[in-house]
Design a protein around this motif. Structure first.
Motif, PDB file in Angstrom:
ATOM      1  N   ILE A  23      46.919  48.762   4.337  1.00  0.00           N
ATOM      2  CA  ILE A  23      47.579  47.539   4.777  1.00  0.00           C
ATOM      3  C   ILE A  23      46.855  47.051   6.023  1.00  0.00           C
ATOM      4  N   CYS A  24      46.346  45.811   5.984  1.00  0.00           N
ATOM      5  CA  CYS A  24      45.626  45.303   7.144  1.00  0.00           C
ATOM      6  C   CYS A  24      46.299  44.056   7.689  1.00  0.00           C
ATOM      7  N   GLU A  25      46.038  43.752   8.945  1.00  0.00           N
ATOM      8  CA  GLU A  25      46.571  42.578   9.617  1.00  0.00           C
ATOM      9  C   GLU A  25      45.437  41.620   9.941  1.00  0.00           C
ATOM     10  N   ILE A  26      45.792  40.345  10.112  1.00  0.00           N
ATOM     11  CA  ILE A  26      44.821  39.317  10.482  1.00  0.00           C
ATOM     12  C   ILE A  26      45.200  38.815  11.871  1.00  0.00           C
ATOM     13  N   PRO A  27      44.422  39.136  12.886  1.00  0.00           N
ATOM     14  CA  PRO A  27      44.813  38.805  14.264  1.00  0.00           C
ATOM     15  C   PRO A  27      45.143  37.334  14.484  1.00  0.00           C
ATOM     16  N   SER A  28      44.417  36.422  13.823  1.00  0.00           N
ATOM     17  CA  SER A  28      44.656  35.001  14.033  1.00  0.00           C
ATOM     18  C   SER A  28      45.895  34.491  13.300  1.00  0.00           C
ATOM     19  N   ILE A  29      46.448  35.317  12.402  1.00  0.00           N
ATOM     20  CA  ILE A  29      47.675  34.953  11.678  1.00  0.00           C
ATOM     21  C   ILE A  29      48.616  36.158  11.764  1.00  0.00           C
ATOM     22  N   PRO A  30      49.270  36.342  12.895  1.00  0.00           N
ATOM     23  CA  PRO A  30      49.993  37.592  13.156  1.00  0.00           C
ATOM     24  C   PRO A  30      51.173  37.863  12.246  1.00  0.00           C
ATOM     25  N   GLU A  31      51.674  36.840  11.522  1.00  0.00           N
ATOM     26  CA  GLU A  31      52.826  37.076  10.640  1.00  0.00           C
ATOM     27  C   GLU A  31      52.413  37.555   9.250  1.00  0.00           C
ATOM     28  N   VAL A  32      51.137  37.874   9.052  1.00  0.00           N
ATOM     29  CA  VAL A  32      50.619  38.231   7.731  1.00  0.00           C
ATOM     30  C   VAL A  32      50.308  39.722   7.630  1.00  0.00           C
ATOM     31  N   LEU A  33      50.645  40.291   6.466  1.00  0.00           N
ATOM     32  CA  LEU A  33      50.204  41.641   6.096  1.00  0.00           C
ATOM     33  C   LEU A  33      49.488  41.550   4.756  1.00  0.00           C
ATOM     34  N   CYS A  34      48.291  42.123   4.680  1.00  0.00           N
ATOM     35  CA  CYS A  34      47.497  42.114   3.449  1.00  0.00           C
ATOM     36  C   CYS A  34      47.374  43.525   2.906  1.00  0.00           C
ATOM     37  N   ILE A  35      47.660  43.698   1.620  1.00  0.00           N
ATOM     38  CA  ILE A  35      47.490  44.984   0.960  1.00  0.00           C
ATOM     39  C   ILE A  35      46.178  44.944   0.195  1.00  0.00           C
ATOM     40  N   SER A  36      45.313  45.902   0.471  1.00  0.00           N
ATOM     41  CA  SER A  36      43.996  45.941  -0.165  1.00  0.00           C
ATOM     42  C   SER A  36      44.118  46.440  -1.602  1.00  0.00           C
ATOM     43  N   PRO A  37      43.105  46.197  -2.441  1.00  0.00           N
ATOM     44  CA  PRO A  37      43.122  46.780  -3.793  1.00  0.00           C
ATOM     45  C   PRO A  37      43.008  48.289  -3.722  1.00  0.00           C
ATOM     46  N   ARG A  38      43.484  48.960  -4.750  1.00  0.00           N
ATOM     47  CA  ARG A  38      43.431  50.422  -4.801  1.00  0.00           C
ATOM     48  C   ARG A  38      42.049  50.905  -5.210  1.00  0.00           C
ATOM     49  N   SER A  39      41.701  52.067  -4.693  1.00  0.00           N
ATOM     50  CA  SER A  39      40.514  52.769  -5.189  1.00  0.00           C
ATOM     51  C   SER A  39      40.953  53.573  -6.404  1.00  0.00           C
ATOM     52  N   PHE A  40      40.505  53.175  -7.589  1.00  0.00           N
ATOM     53  CA  PHE A  40      40.936  53.860  -8.804  1.00  0.00           C
ATOM     54  C   PHE A  40      39.763  53.919  -9.766  1.00  0.00           C
ATOM     55  N   ASN A  41      39.920  54.746 -10.749  1.00  0.00           N
ATOM     56  CA  ASN A  41      38.862  54.962 -11.732  1.00  0.00           C
ATOM     57  C   ASN A  41      39.294  54.357 -13.066  1.00  0.00           C
ATOM     58  N   ILE A  42      38.546  53.376 -13.542  1.00  0.00           N
ATOM     59  CA  ILE A  42      38.887  52.734 -14.805  1.00  0.00           C
ATOM     60  C   ILE A  42      38.861  53.729 -15.957  1.00  0.00           C
ATOM     61  N   VAL A  43      38.112  54.819 -15.792  1.00  0.00           N
ATOM     62  CA  VAL A  43      38.056  55.848 -16.835  1.00  0.00           C
ATOM     63  C   VAL A  43      39.430  56.459 -17.048  1.00  0.00           C
ATOM     64  N   ASP A  44      40.186  56.639 -15.957  1.00  0.00           N
ATOM     65  CA  ASP A  44      41.531  57.218 -16.075  1.00  0.00           C
ATOM     66  C   ASP A  44      42.424  56.337 -16.950  1.00  0.00           C
ATOM     67  N   ILE A  45      42.325  55.023 -16.783  1.00  0.00           N
ATOM     68  CA  ILE A  45      43.125  54.115 -17.606  1.00  0.00           C
ATOM     69  C   ILE A  45      42.690  54.200 -19.062  1.00  0.00           C
ATOM     70  N   LYS A  46      41.400  54.275 -19.282  1.00  0.00           N
ATOM     71  CA  LYS A  46      40.901  54.362 -20.655  1.00  0.00           C
ATOM     72  C   LYS A  46      41.339  55.655 -21.321  1.00  0.00           C
TER      73      LYS A  46
END
Length: 452
Positions: free
Chosen positions: A71-94
């Motif tokens: 979860i990261c914040e943007i200093p210039s927009i303090p009311e925002v929280l951004c969730i990054s994409p997950r590190s995952f392996n597409i092989v597991d889904i397959k």
């Protein structure tokens, strides 16, 4: 991983998107077919703190994932929280895909939502095989061709279905498709399939929107920050429904001042009013009114009655948000396109946008701020519109749209190199914050000041 939509292969659409930049077209088309990778919440700081909601998000993510995303914040927009994409392996889904027997098919709209982290709600389900049990893991596909009939109970075979991920069944067929019971007027609603993994890598946590925070596209949040509304100001939101930007304006103003929210679609007003009321906001007044007619040359400038009801007299507003109706070709992922899009329809949007500008400019006070935004990537509705405005209205001066989170404007569109730096185009070249690419929907923002 994602198909190139037949809609996006339409030469008409391609020429509208990048009229003078054919070398960038293929890259842009691939980007439009993919979902944004970040999930963004706007915190209502009138009701809670960013740190408190961040703890809530972290708890949800830790409960769901062994290795939760950042979860990261943007200093210039303090009311925002951004969730990054997950590190995952597409092989597991397959691997899961090869071990599962049953399938669920959803419509393309639902498919786009779940690639962005949503679960599958009952209205989005088109097909579920007979015999599918509660809590059974299933393969989830999107029907891109739009040919799967709702309620289908056998395997839907089609070359135009797209594998999206793996989910767990939370409703059985009879609950989703069955006739109304004596206690309900419609089939049961709610989460039909809870997604476990998707091919997008976007965390699947559903929608945690509440009075304390709203799941919202980052560029929509940025454009209100660019407007920079202040307590005590009089602000016009010309095309306000569904009201998310309107409520953000009120929050930044501390609910002190006056916000006039207009929308020409009558049935959108009650939904917006319900949202405003639930948040307890007192500074907003919403009207069912066509904003292209919001300026009245004959309207008297004096008197409360004249000021409070549309249309309005000249020099009435300190700031105006013109989040214009547009072709919406930035709403990723575009798994399929609007079925009725035509040359006439695409050409209609700039005409409406120009009418809205013609109403907005006289309504703005001298030294007032006008922010223009769209959720599309076409040149004619973005850089081309800015170039037209600067020629048509010499009293408007283009200024930097800060905070500048997006990219710069396109070349060879009628804007100077300096002017291209001032506007924001959210497109395929994402910036990074705390090592996380800020990959969003397609969007455009320009900011003007009225000098006289």
């Amino acid at each position: 991983m994602y198909p190139k939509s037949p809609f996006l292969r339409n030469p008409l659409v391609e020429t509208q998107i990048l009229q003078r930049n054919p070398s960038q077209l293929e890259e842009l088309m691939r980007w439009l077919c993919q979902p944004p990778t970040i999930t963004t919440y706007r915190i209502n700081t009138l009701r809670t703190t960013v740190s408190a909601f961040k703890q809530k998000l972290q708890a949800t993510l830790c409960e769901r994932y062994t290795l939760p995303p950042k979860i990261c914040e943007i200093p210039s927009i303090p009311e925002v929280l951004c969730i990054s994409p997950r590190s995952f392996n597409i092989v597991d889904i397959k691997e899961k895909q090869s071990g599962l027997q049953r399938e669920v098919v959803v419509d393309s709209c639902c498919g786009g939502a779940l690639l962005r982290g949503a679960h599958i709600y009952a209205p989005g389900v088109l097909a579920m095989e007979a015999g599918t049990k509660l809590n059974e893991q299933v393969l989830v596909y999107a029907d891109l061709a739009g040919k799967c009939k709702q309620g289908t109970n056998i395997r839907y075979d089609s070359l135009d279905k797209l594998f999206l991920g793996v989910g767990v069944v939370r409703m059985q067929r009879h609950q989703i498709f069955g006739p109304p019971t004596s206690s309900t007027l419609a089939p049961l609603k709610g989460v039909a399939v809870e997604m476990m993994e998707t091919v997008s890598g976007v965390p699947t946590i559903g929608d945690l929107s509440c009075k304390e925070a709203l799941l919202q596209n980052l560029p929509s949040i940025v454009c209100v920050r660019v407007l920079n509304p202040q307590p005590g100001e009089r602000v016009l939101d010309m095309c306000a429904a569904p009201g998310n930007k309107t409520t953000h304006i009120a929050e930044l103003m501390g609910d002190k001042g006056e916000i006039i929210a207009l929308d020409k679609v009558a049935n959108k007003i009650p939904v917006m009013l319900e949202k405003i009321t639930s948040l307890g906001l007192k500074s907003i007044r919403a009207y069912n009114f066509d904003a292209t007619k919001a300026y009245s040359e004959a309207k008297e400038a004096a008197g409360t009655e004249c000021l409070d009801m549309p249309p309005f007299a000249a020099n009435t507003f300190d700031k105006i948000l013109l989040d214009a109706p547009c072709s919406a070709l930035g709403n990723r992922p575009l798994l399929v396109g609007p079925p009725n899009m035509s040359a006439r329809m695409l050409g209609s949007y700039p005409k409406v946008q120009r009418k809205l500008f013609s109403a907005a400019v006289p309504l703005l006070k001298p030294n007032g701020v006008l922010v223009y935004s769209t959720c599309t990537v076409t040149e004619g509705e973005n850089e081309g519109m800015v170039a037209w405005v600067l020629e048509k209205f010499p009293q408007l001066r283009l200024v930097p749209a800060t905070p500048h989170v997006g990219g710069i404007g396109l070349e060879q569109t009628g804007l100077s190199d300096t002017e291209r730096q001032y506007v924001q185009r959210f497109c395929q070249h994402a910036k990074e914050i705390e090592g996380v690419p800020i990959d969003t929907v397609g969007f455009f923002i320009a900011k003007f000041i009225k000098e006289y």
